[in-house]
Design a protein around this motif. Structure first.
Motif, PDB file in Angstrom:
ATOM      1  N   ASN A 200     -12.238   3.166  -7.219  1.00 46.85           N
ATOM      2  CA  ASN A 200     -12.059   1.859  -7.865  1.00 46.85           C
ATOM      3  C   ASN A 200     -10.678   1.760  -8.502  1.00 46.85           C
ATOM      4  N   ASN A 201      -9.836   2.783  -8.260  1.00 52.32           N
ATOM      5  CA  ASN A 201      -8.525   2.880  -8.886  1.00 52.32           C
ATOM      6  C   ASN A 201      -7.443   2.382  -7.907  1.00 52.32           C
ATOM      7  N   THR A 202      -6.799   1.279  -8.260  1.00 50.93           N
ATOM      8  CA  THR A 202      -5.819   0.645  -7.364  1.00 50.93           C
ATOM      9  C   THR A 202      -4.672   1.589  -7.014  1.00 50.93           C
ATOM     10  N   LYS A 203      -4.191   2.335  -8.005  1.00 47.13           N
ATOM     11  CA  LYS A 203      -3.068   3.255  -7.776  1.00 47.13           C
ATOM     12  C   LYS A 203      -3.448   4.349  -6.770  1.00 47.13           C
ATOM     13  N   PHE A 204      -4.647   4.907  -6.960  1.00 46.42           N
ATOM     14  CA  PHE A 204      -5.121   5.939  -6.027  1.00 46.42           C
ATOM     15  C   PHE A 204      -5.257   5.361  -4.615  1.00 46.42           C
ATOM     16  N   ALA A 205      -5.805   4.159  -4.514  1.00 56.66           N
ATOM     17  CA  ALA A 205      -6.015   3.541  -3.199  1.00 56.66           C
ATOM     18  C   ALA A 205      -4.679   3.362  -2.476  1.00 56.66           C
ATOM     19  N   LYS A 206      -3.676   2.888  -3.200  1.00 63.22           N
ATOM     20  CA  LYS A 206      -2.344   2.678  -2.595  1.00 63.22           C
ATOM     21  C   LYS A 206      -1.739   3.989  -2.116  1.00 63.22           C
ATOM     22  N   LYS A 207      -1.881   5.024  -2.953  1.00 63.12           N
ATOM     23  CA  LYS A 207      -1.322   6.331  -2.596  1.00 63.12           C
ATOM     24  C   LYS A 207      -2.030   6.928  -1.381  1.00 63.12           C
ATOM     25  N   LEU A 208      -3.340   6.751  -1.321  1.00 59.49           N
ATOM     26  CA  LEU A 208      -4.099   7.279  -0.180  1.00 59.49           C
ATOM     27  C   LEU A 208      -3.676   6.581   1.106  1.00 59.49           C
ATOM     28  N   GLU A 209      -3.468   5.274   1.003  1.00 64.00           N
ATOM     29  CA  GLU A 209      -3.021   4.470   2.143  1.00 64.00           C
ATOM     30  C   GLU A 209      -1.672   4.980   2.650  1.00 64.00           C
ATOM     31  N   LEU A 210      -0.792   5.360   1.717  1.00 63.54           N
ATOM     32  CA  LEU A 210       0.525   5.890   2.077  1.00 63.54           C
ATOM     33  C   LEU A 210       0.423   7.270   2.707  1.00 63.54           C
ATOM     34  N   ILE A 211      -0.304   8.154   2.023  1.00 60.25           N
ATOM     35  CA  ILE A 211      -0.288   9.573   2.426  1.00 60.25           C
ATOM     36  C   ILE A 211      -0.939   9.794   3.789  1.00 60.25           C
ATOM     37  N   LYS A 212      -1.892   8.914   4.162  1.00 59.95           N
ATOM     38  CA  LYS A 212      -2.572   9.114   5.447  1.00 59.95           C
ATOM     39  C   LYS A 212      -1.716   8.655   6.621  1.00 59.95           C
ATOM     40  N   SER A 213      -0.598   8.005   6.324  1.00 60.27           N
ATOM     41  CA  SER A 213       0.231   7.473   7.390  1.00 60.27           C
ATOM     42  C   SER A 213       1.709   7.776   7.126  1.00 60.27           C
ATOM     43  N   HIS A 214       2.012   9.088   7.065  1.00 58.04           N
ATOM     44  CA  HIS A 214       3.398   9.597   6.963  1.00 58.04           C
ATOM     45  C   HIS A 214       4.081   9.294   5.628  1.00 58.04           C
ATOM     46  N   GLY A 215       3.375   8.680   4.687  1.00 57.48           N
ATOM     47  CA  GLY A 215       4.029   8.279   3.435  1.00 57.48           C
ATOM     48  C   GLY A 215       4.861   7.023   3.602  1.00 57.48           C
ATOM     49  N   ILE A 216       4.636   6.356   4.742  1.00 51.92           N
ATOM     50  CA  ILE A 216       5.482   5.193   5.069  1.00 51.92           C
ATOM     51  C   ILE A 216       4.822   3.883   4.656  1.00 51.92           C
ATOM     52  N   SER A 217       5.552   3.042   3.970  1.00 53.93           N
ATOM     53  CA  SER A 217       5.051   1.695   3.681  1.00 53.93           C
ATOM     54  C   SER A 217       5.756   0.700   4.590  1.00 53.93           C
ATOM     55  N   ARG A 218       4.996  -0.282   5.038  1.00 50.16           N
ATOM     56  CA  ARG A 218       5.519  -1.271   5.977  1.00 50.16           C
ATOM     57  C   ARG A 218       5.453  -2.656   5.360  1.00 50.16           C
ATOM     58  N   ASN A 219       6.455  -3.437   5.593  1.00 44.18           N
ATOM     59  CA  ASN A 219       6.461  -4.820   5.127  1.00 44.18           C
ATOM     60  C   ASN A 219       7.001  -5.729   6.209  1.00 44.18           C
ATOM     61  N   ILE A 220       6.396  -6.900   6.272  1.00 46.50           N
ATOM     62  CA  ILE A 220       6.938  -7.902   7.201  1.00 46.50           C
ATOM     63  C   ILE A 220       7.924  -8.757   6.412  1.00 46.50           C
ATOM     64  N   ARG A 221       9.139  -8.873   6.919  1.00 44.43           N
ATOM     65  CA  ARG A 221      10.135  -9.732   6.271  1.00 44.43           C
ATOM     66  C   ARG A 221      10.446 -10.920   7.173  1.00 44.43           C
ATOM     67  N   ASN A 222      10.679 -12.012   6.566  1.00 46.98           N
ATOM     68  CA  ASN A 222      11.054 -13.186   7.343  1.00 46.98           C
ATOM     69  C   ASN A 222      12.474 -13.560   6.919  1.00 46.98           C
ATOM     70  N   ILE A 223      13.408 -13.534   7.870  1.00 43.98           N
ATOM     71  CA  ILE A 223      14.810 -13.798   7.540  1.00 43.98           C
ATOM     72  C   ILE A 223      15.145 -15.260   7.857  1.00 43.98           C
ATOM     73  N   ASN A 224      15.400 -16.005   6.843  1.00 43.06           N
ATOM     74  CA  ASN A 224      15.829 -17.405   6.978  1.00 43.06           C
ATOM     75  C   ASN A 224      15.049 -18.190   8.025  1.00 43.06           C
ATOM     76  N   ASN A 225      13.729 -17.933   8.061  1.00 48.10           N
ATOM     77  CA  ASN A 225      12.861 -18.611   9.032  1.00 48.10           C
ATOM     78  C   ASN A 225      13.275 -18.392  10.483  1.00 48.10           C
TER      79      ASN A 225
END
Ligand SMILES: *Cc1c(COP(=O)(O)O)cnc(C)c1O
Length: 378
Positions: A200-225
């Motif tokens: 139920n801990n948001t910080k733990f959930a985020k870290k687990l999500e990272l650690i199970k996948s190379h420690g990599i975080s992904r974001n979608i960016r939109n450049i000037n539409n």
């Protein structure tokens, strides 16, 4: 031939898996997210993070606590080696608490005693509480101790999916920080291999999500539409511990049948209890606050009878098992410092325990055969 445990896969499971094999995503697609959501709906946790095994889930659960090298983690010796290997993977110090031989789980009495005797700098920073055989172990009391002594609680609920404690499903994390499950072939439900962490801990959930996948975080960016592009950054040292899409699809379908599976197991257990109640043997006790998932059906007999039982079962091609060899007795553990280590109740329990066959494909005719063998010797 009668096996002590077995998976249960039907045509609907096969169809769901094949459908994914014909689809666009074999991994990192939508099914994993659906499985995690449905799992959280079932156990009533805020977050569920899937893994490719419970071993990798345990490895990660300890890792995200950010313990120091000299920090201790305590667990029970009456478990599968993964329950303590996860401490060693992370380079932390390990110790065991003796069991309650009536339940096979960590003894609350021994835990309290050990905590009160341990110098402050050697007190555990985390405790891995294994719900042996599917019976949730003293969650409220251990939670209270965690507040007093300042340790985190990881539940190893590999046996206990589908069980509950004080009306809350195991995995709700009402009295713990993290809870791990396995979907190995012989657990309550299966994805072949697989695991889950709930929290139920948001910080733990985020870290687990990272650690199970190379420690990599992904974001979608939109450049000037002008279109989307993916940016990614490795934030920490992670692994590839991901569950595949076809495993997740299998998990989703298995989860629908979980309550039915537990009902069948309960019927089998009740049958054993009834038919063997006059014999000279002990069943494990089930706390009145607990609904067991009946993962194992353990009986305890004298050391002498245990030997005779094993021989008699083998003759009839009935394959029983023993849970467990104390973890500290494995040759690897002896080598790393547990050579002359002994815990009294664990040692005695090990000489007496036999796990009888219990699984959803077991027939009452087969159980009668097993019972007949037991009745000749007890
Ligand atoms: C099965 C089991 C594990 C390991 O799970 P895997 O998914 O096989 O890695 C850990 N602890 C306990 C108590 C288990 O029964």
């Amino acid at each position: 031939m009668i096996n002590y445990n077995r998976h249960n896969i039907d045509e609907t499971d096969i169809k769901k898996v094949v459908k994914i094999l014909r689809s666009n995503y074999l991994t990192q697609g939508p099914s994993v997210k659906v499985f995690e959501k449905k799992f959280s709906d079932y156990v009533k946790s805020k977050f569920s993070i899937s893994f490719n095994s419970c071993t990798s889930a345990l490895h990660s659960a300890v890792a995200i606590l950010n313990l120091n090298k000299n920090d201790y983690v305590w667990t029970t010796p009456n478990s599968f080696v993964a329950s303590s290997n996860c401490v060693l993977f992370n380079g932390n110090k390990l110790d065991f608490v003796d069991i309650d031989s009536n339940t096979g789980s960590m003894s609350l009495y021994e835990l309290k005693k050990k905590l009160s005797k341990t110098p402050k700098n050697k007190l555990p920073k985390a405790i891995i509480n294994v719900h042996f055989a599917g019976v949730a172990n003293r969650q409220f009391e251990i939670w209270k101790l965690s507040k007093k002594y300042g340790f985190k609680i990881i539940e190893d609920a590999c046996h206990a999916l589908g069980g509950s404690y004080l009306g809350e499903k195991v995995g709700s994390c009402r009295w713990s920080d993290l809870c791990v499950f396995s979907f190995h072939a012989i657990k309550s439900i299966t994805t072949g291999e697989g695991g889950m962490v709930t929290t139920n801990n948001t910080k733990f959930a985020k870290k687990l999500e990272l650690i199970k996948s190379h420690g990599i975080s992904r974001n979608i960016r939109n450049i000037n539409n002008k279109g989307n592009y993916l940016v990614y950054d490795q934030k920490l040292l992670g692994y590839n511990f991901r569950l595949t899409e076809f495993q997740a699809a299998l998990g989703i379908n298995q989860l629908k049948k979980l309550n039915y599976f537990i009902d069948v197991r309960k019927k089998i257990a009740t049958y054993y209890f009834q038919k063997l109640k006059k014999q000279k043997l002990e069943f494990l006790t089930i706390d009145k606050n607990v609904k067991s998932s009946f993962h194992l059906l353990v009986i305890r007999v004298s050391k002498k009878i245990k030997k005779k039982l094993i021989e008699a079962f083998l003759k009839k091609k009935i394959f029983v098992s023993y849970h467990y060899i104390p973890i500290y007795k494995h040759s690897f553990y002896k080598k790393i410092g547990f050579k002359n280590y002994k815990l009294k109740s664990m040692e005695k329990y090990q000489q007496e325990c036999v796990s009888l066959p219990i699984h959803t494909k077991l027939k009452f005719k087969e159980i009668d055969k097993i019972i007949k063998v037991i009745k000749t010797l007890t």
